[in-house]
Design an enzyme around this catalytic site. Structure first.
Site, PDB file in Angstrom:
ATOM      1  N   TYR A 163      40.882  50.105  55.997  1.00  0.00           N
ATOM      2  CA  TYR A 163      41.193  51.509  55.709  1.00  0.00           C
ATOM      3  C   TYR A 163      39.944  52.381  55.805  1.00  0.00           C
ATOM      4  CZ  TYR A 163      45.663  49.796  54.027  1.00  0.00           C
ATOM      5  OH  TYR A 163      46.893  49.195  53.942  1.00  0.00           O
TER       6      TYR A 163
ATOM      7  N   ALA B   2      42.305  42.279  29.718  1.00  0.00           N
ATOM      8  CA  ALA B   2      43.735  42.541  29.932  1.00  0.00           C
ATOM      9  C   ALA B   2      43.974  43.985  30.368  1.00  0.00           C
ATOM     10  CB  ALA B   2      44.503  42.253  28.646  1.00  0.00           C
TER      11      ALA B   2
ATOM     12  N   ARG C  53      42.246  55.659  52.730  1.00  0.00           N
ATOM     13  CA  ARG C  53      43.223  55.769  51.647  1.00  0.00           C
ATOM     14  C   ARG C  53      42.722  56.795  50.634  1.00  0.00           C
ATOM     15  NH1 ARG C  53      43.836  49.589  49.818  1.00  0.00           N
ATOM     16  NH2 ARG C  53      41.606  49.938  49.636  1.00  0.00           N
TER      17      ARG C  53
ATOM     18  N   SER D 108      34.757  49.541  34.778  1.00  0.00           N
ATOM     19  CA  SER D 108      34.744  49.472  36.241  1.00  0.00           C
ATOM     20  C   SER D 108      33.843  50.551  36.811  1.00  0.00           C
ATOM     21  CB  SER D 108      36.170  49.693  36.738  1.00  0.00           C
ATOM     22  OG  SER D 108      36.180  49.944  38.118  1.00  0.00           O
TER      23      SER D 108
ATOM     24  N   THR E 269      50.056  39.225  35.296  1.00  0.00           N
ATOM     25  CA  THR E 269      49.405  38.988  36.599  1.00  0.00           C
ATOM     26  C   THR E 269      48.557  37.719  36.554  1.00  0.00           C
ATOM     27  OG1 THR E 269      47.522  40.399  35.984  1.00  0.00           O
ATOM     28  CG2 THR E 269      49.300  41.447  37.213  1.00  0.00           C
TER      29      THR E 269
ATOM     30  N   ARG F 149      30.814  48.477  49.651  1.00  0.00           N
ATOM     31  CA  ARG F 149      30.992  48.064  48.258  1.00  0.00           C
ATOM     32  C   ARG F 149      29.953  47.006  47.903  1.00  0.00           C
ATOM     33  NH1 ARG F 149      33.458  51.966  48.582  1.00  0.00           N
ATOM     34  NH2 ARG F 149      35.652  52.398  48.130  1.00  0.00           N
TER      35      ARG F 149
ATOM     36  N   ASP G  32      39.516  56.430  47.635  1.00  0.00           N
ATOM     37  CA  ASP G  32      38.539  55.402  48.007  1.00  0.00           C
ATOM     38  C   ASP G  32      37.202  56.055  48.353  1.00  0.00           C
ATOM     39  OD1 ASP G  32      39.582  52.886  47.800  1.00  0.00           O
ATOM     40  OD2 ASP G  32      40.198  52.728  49.900  1.00  0.00           O
TER      41      ASP G  32
ATOM     42  N   TYR H 281      43.326  54.847  37.585  1.00  0.00           N
ATOM     43  CA  TYR H 281      42.778  53.578  37.085  1.00  0.00           C
ATOM     44  C   TYR H 281      41.384  53.795  36.470  1.00  0.00           C
ATOM     45  CZ  TYR H 281      40.358  49.083  37.386  1.00  0.00           C
ATOM     46  OH  TYR H 281      39.585  47.983  37.120  1.00  0.00           O
TER      47      TYR H 281
ATOM     48  N   PHE I 127      31.375  46.089  39.672  1.00  0.00           N
ATOM     49  CA  PHE I 127      31.614  46.567  41.023  1.00  0.00           C
ATOM     50  C   PHE I 127      32.714  45.641  41.584  1.00  0.00           C
ATOM     51  CE2 PHE I 127      28.825  50.228  41.627  1.00  0.00           C
ATOM     52  CZ  PHE I 127      28.437  50.331  40.304  1.00  0.00           C
TER      53      PHE I 127
ATOM     54  N   LYS J  78      39.849  53.540  32.355  1.00  0.00           N
ATOM     55  CA  LYS J  78      38.693  52.765  31.890  1.00  0.00           C
ATOM     56  C   LYS J  78      37.722  53.662  31.107  1.00  0.00           C
ATOM     57  CE  LYS J  78      39.803  48.753  33.580  1.00  0.00           C
ATOM     58  NZ  LYS J  78      40.040  47.604  32.700  1.00  0.00           N
TER      59      LYS J  78
HETATM   60  N1  LIG Z   1      38.679  42.444  40.070  1.00  0.00           N
HETATM   61  C1  LIG Z   1      37.776  43.420  40.160  1.00  0.00           C
HETATM   62  O1  LIG Z   1      37.101  43.599  41.183  1.00  0.00           O
HETATM   63  C2  LIG Z   1      37.515  44.322  38.981  1.00  0.00           C
HETATM   64  C3  LIG Z   1      36.553  45.338  39.090  1.00  0.00           C
HETATM   65  C4  LIG Z   1      36.310  46.159  37.985  1.00  0.00           C
HETATM   66  C5  LIG Z   1      37.005  45.954  36.812  1.00  0.00           C
HETATM   67  N2  LIG Z   1      37.953  44.969  36.744  1.00  0.00           N
HETATM   68  C6  LIG Z   1      38.664  44.797  35.471  1.00  0.00           C
HETATM   69  O2  LIG Z   1      38.507  43.441  35.065  1.00  0.00           O
HETATM   70  C7  LIG Z   1      39.654  43.002  34.352  1.00  0.00           C
HETATM   71  C8  LIG Z   1      40.159  41.714  34.951  1.00  0.00           C
HETATM   72  O3  LIG Z   1      40.462  41.907  36.335  1.00  0.00           O
HETATM   73  P1  LIG Z   1      41.073  40.734  37.216  1.00  0.00           P
HETATM   74  O4  LIG Z   1      40.763  41.037  38.627  1.00  0.00           O
HETATM   75  O5  LIG Z   1      40.700  39.434  36.635  1.00  0.00           O
HETATM   76  O6  LIG Z   1      42.628  41.020  36.999  1.00  0.00           O
HETATM   77  P2  LIG Z   1      43.836  40.011  36.701  1.00  0.00           P
HETATM   78  O7  LIG Z   1      45.082  40.799  36.926  1.00  0.00           O
HETATM   79  O8  LIG Z   1      43.643  38.742  37.476  1.00  0.00           O
HETATM   80  O9  LIG Z   1      43.651  39.691  35.157  1.00  0.00           O
HETATM   81  C9  LIG Z   1      44.180  40.482  34.117  1.00  0.00           C
HETATM   82  C10 LIG Z   1      44.803  39.550  33.101  1.00  0.00           C
HETATM   83  O10 LIG Z   1      45.263  40.318  31.998  1.00  0.00           O
HETATM   84  C11 LIG Z   1      46.598  39.936  31.683  1.00  0.00           C
HETATM   85  N3  LIG Z   1      47.242  41.104  31.082  1.00  0.00           N
HETATM   86  C12 LIG Z   1      47.468  42.311  31.670  1.00  0.00           C
HETATM   87  N4  LIG Z   1      48.066  43.157  30.798  1.00  0.00           N
HETATM   88  C13 LIG Z   1      48.202  42.459  29.639  1.00  0.00           C
HETATM   89  C14 LIG Z   1      48.724  42.780  28.357  1.00  0.00           C
HETATM   90  N5  LIG Z   1      49.254  43.990  28.108  1.00  0.00           N
HETATM   91  N6  LIG Z   1      48.715  41.837  27.394  1.00  0.00           N
HETATM   92  C15 LIG Z   1      48.189  40.584  27.638  1.00  0.00           C
HETATM   93  N7  LIG Z   1      47.669  40.237  28.825  1.00  0.00           N
HETATM   94  C16 LIG Z   1      47.675  41.170  29.814  1.00  0.00           C
HETATM   95  C17 LIG Z   1      47.208  39.497  32.998  1.00  0.00           C
HETATM   96  O11 LIG Z   1      48.322  38.629  32.876  1.00  0.00           O
HETATM   97  C18 LIG Z   1      46.013  38.798  33.661  1.00  0.00           C
HETATM   98  O12 LIG Z   1      45.939  37.445  33.300  1.00  0.00           O
HETATM   99  C19 LIG Z   1      40.655  44.150  34.398  1.00  0.00           C
HETATM  100  O13 LIG Z   1      40.544  44.883  33.208  1.00  0.00           O
HETATM  101  C20 LIG Z   1      40.163  44.984  35.567  1.00  0.00           C
HETATM  102  O14 LIG Z   1      40.519  46.328  35.420  1.00  0.00           O
HETATM  103  C21 LIG Z   1      38.223  44.163  37.793  1.00  0.00           C
END
Ligand SMILES: NC(=O)c1ccc[n+]([C@@H]2O[C@H](COP(=O)([O-])OP(=O)(O)OC[C@H]3O[C@@H](n4cnc5c(N)ncnc54)[C@H](O)[C@@H]3O)[C@@H](O)[C@H]2O)c1
Length: 322
Positions: A204, A70, A278, A113, A32, A217, A281, A137, A165, A141
């Site tokens: 939603y 990741a 949804r 998270s 991603t 949020r 949520d 999800y 958050f 975590k």
């Molecule tokens: N975005 C939010 O609001 C939010 C809130 C709470 C927690 N998080 C956590 O923060 C982290 C980052 O979120 P984000 O929004 O930047 O997501 P994102 O999808 O942009 O980033 C995740 C990255 O991890 C890489 N990745 C996924 N699985 C992998 C694997 N098996 N091996 C190697 N690389 C892998 C993806 O390619 C991507 O670059 C995640 O763990 C997510 O659960 C995000």
């Protein structure tokens, strides 16, 4: 090492690490994330479950400190496909952390998270709130947090699990920003609606027990998150106790507040339709960030939703699509 450093929060954290004179070594499978976002240090394209590769990187670069972003992070998808989320977020992380320990890494900051709390009883949410995730999800975590706790006892691994958050906004210099496909986050989705990249924003739930009926949020700027990760690593290096920490502003915004902020930043109406709630949520998730302040000396610098949305708008309006 920054696992997931080509993703949204990871790439912003890498930019801040680089600015602080600490070159991030990125491991990312680009599932991603984006190659163009991993521009602040060496990039290894690979899966975190590849223990051989992980140990090789750790040894080659003499890595002691790791930030792990990741994971798969779509709440709705996790609801439809729990197995995928447990395989990706738990199964692979088990292999990853085992390889880090075997390679000699000492400290890890793991992206947790606010989804670990489920439907909290008290707002704002403190770290001692009960943890009853309402989607797979959030459950994944929580499982990894618990594993880190036991890895700490068994192997001396030190960890901080920041519970974010809602990550929001973009690099104010416009170098990097948020690109998810599909985009499920509210602010970029609202901006896409303004730009005609989606027909409309789906709102939603309009019958939540909140002042305007839409869900509330806590939107935290991605650079504020990045700063907190660097402080968390410093804290662990200085001998700080392993812990989980909320990262938020402490201020809640409803979906309609965000719609108004996008209208203010863009000067245009946000086409939107109202839909039923949804599954999974919660009505309101707002952090009590006082523990992060006490432990790390951290607090959010981007305090206004308008300013956060302006950085996101500027990124989405950039002249050349990344
Ligand atoms: N975005 C939010 O609001 C939010 C809130 C709470 C927690 N998080 C956590 O923060 C982290 C980052 O979120 P984000 O929004 O930047 O997501 P994102 O999808 O942009 O980033 C995740 C990255 O991890 C890489 N990745 C996924 N699985 C992998 C694997 N098996 N091996 C190697 N690389 C892998 C993806 O390619 C991507 O670059 C995640 O763990 C997510 O659960 C995000």
């Amino acid at each position: 090492m920054v696992a997931g450093g080509a993703g949204y929060i990871g790439s912003h954290t890498c930019k801040l690490l680089k600015q602080a004179g600490r070159e991030p070594v990125v491991l990312d499978d680009l599932s991603t994330g984006h190659r163009w976002a991993a521009k602040f240090g060496p990039l290894y394209v690979g899966d975190i479950e590849n223990g051989e590769l992980v140990q090789k990187i750790v040894r080659q670069h003499g890595i002691t400190d790791v930030i792990d972003f990741a994971a798969k992070a779509q709440v709705g998808e996790s609801y439809q496909n729990p197995g995928k989320y447990f395989r990706e977020n738990v199964g692979k992380t088990i292999h990853f952390v085992d390889a880090l320990i075997a390679g000699g890494a000492k400290n890890i900051v793991f992206s947790s998270s606010c989804a670990v709390y489920g439907n909290p009883e008290t707002i704002p949410i403190t770290e001692s709130e009960s943890k009853k995730p309402v989607n797979p999800y959030g459950e994944t975590k929580l499982v990894v947090e618990r594993m880190l706790h036991w890895d700490g006892i068994a192997h001396g691994l030190k960890w901080v699990a920041p519970r974010y958050f809602n990550a929001a906004g973009a690099d104010p210099e416009g170098e990097i920003g948020e690109v998810h496909d599909p985009e499920t986050h509210l602010i970029p989705a609202a901006i896409e609606a303004v730009l005609g990249k989606r027909p409309q924003l789906e709102v939603y739930g309009t019958d939540y027990p909140t002042p305007d009926g839409t869900a509330i949020r806590d939107y935290i700027h991605v650079f504020d998150l990045g700063r907190a990760h660097i402080l968390a690593l410093d804290y662990l290096r200085e001998g700080g106790e392993s812990t989980a920490l909320n990262l938020g502003t402490g201020v809640g915004q409803s979906v309609l507040d965000v719609v108004r902020a996008v209208k203010a930043a863009s000067g245009r109406e946000v086409p939107h339709v109202l839909r039923p709630r949804r599954a999974g949520d919660p009505p309101e998730l707002v952090a009590d960030p006082s523990m992060a302040k006490r432990v790390l000396g951290w607090s959010a610098e981007f305090r206004d939703i308008e300013r956060i949305v302006e950085t996101a708008w500027a990124w989405h309006r950039r002249p050349v699509a990344a």
